[in-house]
Design an enzyme around this catalytic site. Structure first.
Site, mmCIF file in Angstrom:
data_model
loop_
_atom_site.group_PDB
_atom_site.id
_atom_site.type_symbol
_atom_site.label_atom_id
_atom_site.label_comp_id
_atom_site.label_asym_id
_atom_site.label_seq_id
_atom_site.Cartn_x
_atom_site.Cartn_y
_atom_site.Cartn_z
ATOM 1 N NE ARG A 1 -2.021 2.025 3.260
ATOM 2 C CZ ARG A 1 -2.039 1.714 4.575
ATOM 3 N NH1 ARG A 1 -2.773 0.767 4.932
ATOM 4 N NH2 ARG A 1 -1.297 2.573 5.264
ATOM 5 C CD GLU B 1 4.144 4.133 5.742
ATOM 6 O OE1 GLU B 1 5.245 3.652 6.041
ATOM 7 O OE2 GLU B 1 3.141 4.005 6.354
ATOM 8 C CG ASN C 1 2.786 0.941 4.511
ATOM 9 O OD1 ASN C 1 3.266 0.962 5.493
ATOM 10 N ND2 ASN C 1 1.745 1.729 4.038
ATOM 11 C CB SER D 1 -3.468 -1.922 7.861
ATOM 12 O OG SER D 1 -3.085 -0.568 7.531
ATOM 13 C CE LYS E 1 8.245 5.542 8.060
ATOM 14 N NZ LYS E 1 7.868 4.073 8.656
ATOM 15 C CE LYS F 1 7.893 9.960 7.643
ATOM 16 N NZ LYS F 1 6.999 9.589 6.523
ATOM 17 C CD GLU G 1 7.905 0.575 8.637
ATOM 18 O OE1 GLU G 1 7.150 1.466 8.429
ATOM 19 O OE2 GLU G 1 9.091 0.540 8.193
ATOM 20 N N GLY G 2 4.193 1.270 11.797
ATOM 21 C CA GLY G 2 2.842 1.010 12.466
ATOM 22 C C GLY G 2 2.341 2.306 13.218
ATOM 23 N NE ARG H 1 -4.215 5.488 6.430
ATOM 24 C CZ ARG H 1 -2.956 5.131 6.459
ATOM 25 N NH1 ARG H 1 -2.571 4.789 7.761
ATOM 26 N NH2 ARG H 1 -1.997 5.686 5.759
HETATM 27 P P1 ADP Z 1 4.553 4.659 9.815
HETATM 28 O O1 ADP Z 1 5.044 3.596 9.217
HETATM 29 O O2 ADP Z 1 4.458 4.867 11.193
HETATM 30 O O3 ADP Z 1 2.981 4.505 9.449
HETATM 31 P P2 ADP Z 1 4.474 6.913 7.953
HETATM 32 O O4 ADP Z 1 5.594 7.472 7.267
HETATM 33 O O5 ADP Z 1 3.126 6.679 7.385
HETATM 34 O O6 ADP Z 1 4.902 5.931 9.232
HETATM 35 O O7 ADP Z 1 3.909 8.266 9.280
HETATM 36 C C1 ADP Z 1 2.615 7.985 10.050
HETATM 37 C C2 ADP Z 1 1.999 9.155 9.670
HETATM 38 O O8 ADP Z 1 2.580 10.637 9.974
HETATM 39 C C3 ADP Z 1 1.286 9.277 8.403
HETATM 40 O O9 ADP Z 1 0.240 8.432 8.266
HETATM 41 C C4 ADP Z 1 1.146 10.682 8.196
HETATM 42 O O10 ADP Z 1 -0.221 11.090 8.762
HETATM 43 C C5 ADP Z 1 2.124 11.321 8.873
HETATM 44 N N1 ADP Z 1 3.222 11.890 8.082
HETATM 45 C C6 ADP Z 1 4.209 10.779 7.655
HETATM 46 N N2 ADP Z 1 5.153 11.526 6.869
HETATM 47 C C7 ADP Z 1 4.762 12.835 6.884
HETATM 48 C C8 ADP Z 1 4.926 14.129 6.018
HETATM 49 N N3 ADP Z 1 6.135 13.968 5.598
HETATM 50 N N4 ADP Z 1 4.327 15.032 6.097
HETATM 51 C C9 ADP Z 1 3.065 15.150 6.772
HETATM 52 N N5 ADP Z 1 2.952 14.136 7.616
HETATM 53 C C10 ADP Z 1 3.478 12.908 7.513
HETATM 54 MG MG MG Z 2 1.849 4.850 7.556
#
Ligand code: ADP
Ligand code: MG
Length: 489
Positions: free
Chosen positions: A197, A213, A215, A220, A324, A378, A382-383, A465
């Site tokens: 995803r 990102e 996945n 999920s 990442k 970051k 994950e998660g 979401r």
């Molecule tokens: P995870 O693996 O924890 O899901 P993500 O990279 O998806 O990591 O980050 C989690 C959440 O943080 C995302 O669903 C988004 O809402 C927010 N987020 C992540 N990266 C960004 C970004 N570059 N700008 C704004 N919000 C972000």
């Molecule tokens: Mg995410």
């Protein structure tokens, strides 16, 4: 969430609080990336798996009254009475169609089937998305599927890119160890199955669709995501005229059936070449966080599975491609070209890369300390709930610098995306909350190949979401995220 599985631990309390995920725009926005993606062609890449979505609730901040707002942009006001009826119908639909999750407040939930279920949190109406972004995101799905496969075959790239990370991140190190062990055995995965995803947000400053990102493990919500699209079509089928919305603008969401089909096809491919009763396909619903490996037993199980002839979804290599750090490495100039021959495909992929940097880039670290609100820091996790935002970015960077260089290798920096906010009715625990929200679009992709034969490479549904966008100056987000679907405009 795992494919086709109704996750009994999905209750609100299962979600970590939104960690200062504020989306309020800095008051004076200036481009802090003069040497970077925003105005050069070297845009970025970014990746990772994820199983949950972030959700927290600040009860006192949520107005109980239904809003004086009509979806679709009309000024006309919907009555409380009307909205209560729509909400009530949507809740009944959810109960009847299994749009439910486990209720953590019930101690028997998750233990006794059919006991302790509540409706999943959802948006009452789908979130508008311009068709151009939708098409762009859907067209990227097969390109990312293919990219993951290509990168997974380049063992040196994976090992070298993660070599510094592994020194400071034990979890990534263990995954790399398994990968190395497979290399030493010269183990080849001939049948490769990816259920991915790719998540995106539309940046309001640049009007660009940026990948958040990718996945590659335990992607999920294909199940609940499909259901929410059905719910929305049902709501609009009944109340579309009153709401000013047409149910035909909610795209079909076959995520759950297409993922199931890919799993079944992987099973067939495996069995076509073998007899007997060996395990043919392993789907990882867990295994993407250190918490999933409380002892050596779990690591041994992971190694055993990886050593087996079963089709792994994901293989250790696919898993690593979703880190990442690899996302950030792929965003470097000229790296994509190593894996993708077609120049149009390279351009399309690169176009959705936001700014991504490793922390050995002194210039960007200094910029991030200066303007932390424009970055997300970051770790290799994950998660949900692991990222660092706002002034915490500065503090963490200072801490990591003072501790010495290696700690920096555990993180990447990403340009912060600022989606435009809109009003939504978020339904949770049977109650509607009117909130300013922002949304994240996830596009599922299924990929199956057997040696040189690509059997499946397709976009496989989507997940929207939606979460509360407001936050105070301290950066503590108030509100919650819900499952949603797309309303094409
Ligand atoms: P995870 O693996 O924890 O899901 P993500 O990279 O998806 O990591 O980050 C989690 C959440 O943080 C995302 O669903 C988004 O809402 C927010 N987020 C992540 N990266 C960004 C970004 N570059 N700008 C704004 N919000 C972000
Ligand atoms: Mg995410």
């Amino acid at each position: 969430m795992g494919v086709g599985c109704s996750n009994l631990s999905l209750s609100p309390s299962a979600f970590p609080p939104l960690k200062a995920a504020t989306t309020s725009r800095p008051s004076r926005y200036t481009n802090p990336f003069p040497f970077s993606p925003l105005n050069s062609t070297s845009l970025q890449y970014h990746y990772c798996p994820c199983t949950s979505f972030t959700m927290s609730l600040a009860p006192s901040s949520i107005p109980s009254q239904l809003a004086a707002w009509k979806p679709g942009g009309s000024d006309e006001v919907l009555s409380d009475e009307f909205l209560e009826k729509v909400v009530s119908d949507a809740l009944v639909w959810s109960a009847l169609h299994g749009l439910v999750v486990g209720d953590r407040s019930n101690s028997r939930s998750g233990k006794v089937p059919g006991v302790g279920m509540v409706h999943a949190p959802f948006a009452l109406t789908p979130t508008p998305l311009p068709m151009s972004y939708w098409r762009q995101a859907c067209e990227l799905a097969p390109l990312f599927n293919e990219l993951v496969d290509r990168v997974s075959l380049d063992a040196d790239f994976l090992q070298n890119s993660l070599s510094r990370t592994k020194k400071v991140d034990e979890f990534t190190g263990r995954l790399l160890e398994i990968h190395l062990q497979m290399l030493s055995l010269d183990k080849k995965e001939e049948i490769r199955l990816g259920l991915h995803r790719s998540d995106y947000m539309v940046d309001s400053e640049t009007d660009m669709l940026y990948q958040i990102e990718l996945n590659t493990i335990s992607s999920s919500f294909p199940g609940l995501g499909s259901l929410v699209a059905d719910l929305h079509r049902n709501v609009l089928g009944h109340y579309g005229q009153d709401l000013g919305l047409d149910s035909r603008n909610v795209p079909e969401n076959p995520a759950v059936s297409q993922f199931a089909k890919a799993l079944a096809n992987a099973w067939s491919e495996y069995n076509a070449s073998r007899d007997g009763h060996s395990v043919s396909v392993v789907y990882f619903r867990a295994g993407y966080t250190p918490n999933d490996y409380p002892s050596e037993t779990e690591w041994r199980a992971r190694l055993l599975i990886e050593s087996s002839s079963a089709v792994k979804c994901p293989s250790i290599a696919y898993h690593l491609v979703g880190t990442k750090k690899i996302q950030q490495e792929l965003a470097k100039p000229d790296i994509l070209e190593r894996f993708v021959e077609n120049k149009d495909h390279v351009a399309a992929l690169r176009k959705c890369f936001a700014g991504l940097w490793s922390l050995d880039n002194d210039e960007i670290v200094r910029t991030a300390m200066d303007k932390p609100e424009l970055f997300v820091l970051k770790p290799q996790r994950e998660g949900g709930g692991n990222n660092i935002y706002g002034t915490d970015v500065r503090e963490m960077l200072i801490k990591l610098r003072n501790e010495g260089n290696d700690g920096l290798a555990a993180y990447i920096l990403m340009q912060r995306i600022f989606p435009k906010d809109s009003l939504s009715y978020l339904i949770r625990d049977g109650i509607s909350h009117t909130e300013k929200t922002i949304s994240e679009l996830g596009i599922y992709g299924a990929y199956l190949r057997n040696k040189d034969k690509v059997i499946i490479n397709e976009q496989s549904g989507y997940l929207m979401r939606t979460k509360v966008s407001s936050s105070n100056e301290g950066g503590v987000a108030a509100g919650f995220a819900v499952l949603d679907s797309v309303y094409l405009t």
